[in-house]
Design an enzyme around this catalytic site. Sequence first.
Site, mmCIF file in Angstrom:
data_model
loop_
_atom_site.group_PDB
_atom_site.id
_atom_site.type_symbol
_atom_site.label_atom_id
_atom_site.label_comp_id
_atom_site.label_asym_id
_atom_site.label_seq_id
_atom_site.Cartn_x
_atom_site.Cartn_y
_atom_site.Cartn_z
ATOM 1 N N ASN A 101 85.393 57.257 96.292
ATOM 2 C CA ASN A 101 85.064 58.208 97.128
ATOM 3 C C ASN A 101 85.889 58.485 98.993
ATOM 4 O OD1 ASN A 101 83.790 58.799 95.127
ATOM 5 N ND2 ASN A 101 81.867 59.391 95.971
ATOM 6 N N HIS A 139 87.858 55.637 85.685
ATOM 7 C CA HIS A 139 87.662 56.306 86.498
ATOM 8 C C HIS A 139 88.490 55.157 87.155
ATOM 9 C CE1 HIS A 139 86.350 59.197 88.940
ATOM 10 N NE2 HIS A 139 85.793 58.110 90.188
ATOM 11 N N TYR A 158 85.751 51.965 98.030
ATOM 12 C CA TYR A 158 85.173 52.826 96.689
ATOM 13 C C TYR A 158 86.566 54.332 96.331
ATOM 14 C CZ TYR A 158 81.718 48.996 95.600
ATOM 15 O OH TYR A 158 81.814 47.624 95.365
#
EC number: 3.1.1.29
Length: 180
Positions: free
Chosen positions: A60, A18, A58
């Site tokens: 999101n 990620h 983060y």
Amino acid sequence: MIVIGLGNPGEKYSNTRHNVGFMVLDRLSNSWKKGPNYLYSDINISGEKIKLIKPMTYMNLSGEVFKYLPHDDIIVVYDDLDLPLGKIRIRKNGSAGGHNGIKSIISFIGQDFPRIRVGIGPKPENIDAADYVLSNFTKEEFEVLDKIINLCTEAIEYIVENGIDKAMNRYNSIEISTGK
């Protein structure tokens, strides 16, 4: 121009799939300063001032960085589960494609922004997508990833010098062998 690399903050996530967006930007600069909710670095490509941004939210919540930044001349670099490791895909715009970081950005600025998708797939069938993107690359994958990161930095420089259309024509057909 602003280049935003997506990832999760913290050492725990530094080598995860990620965090490919952060890895690409770290290849372009190793000197980072603190902004309101991001790290930034100013670099020069062919005489043009480029601001590199790593959101410190983060994944999101990546779109929150646009509370502090203009968004008219940006490129976003991020991981893509739907592309195999060894490929990048440059696009002028598009949907989130299931990527929550991109979904967050779209909620702030819409979907009309250029991006470089960096392949991290395919995901093994027996692993949850969230677990997979938060897992570290294997040693063998890191060897391919190193070449892909170089390709991404080259593509960013090419976009600055020649524009997104020419970059799409040049880089979207390249595939770096994974040896599989």
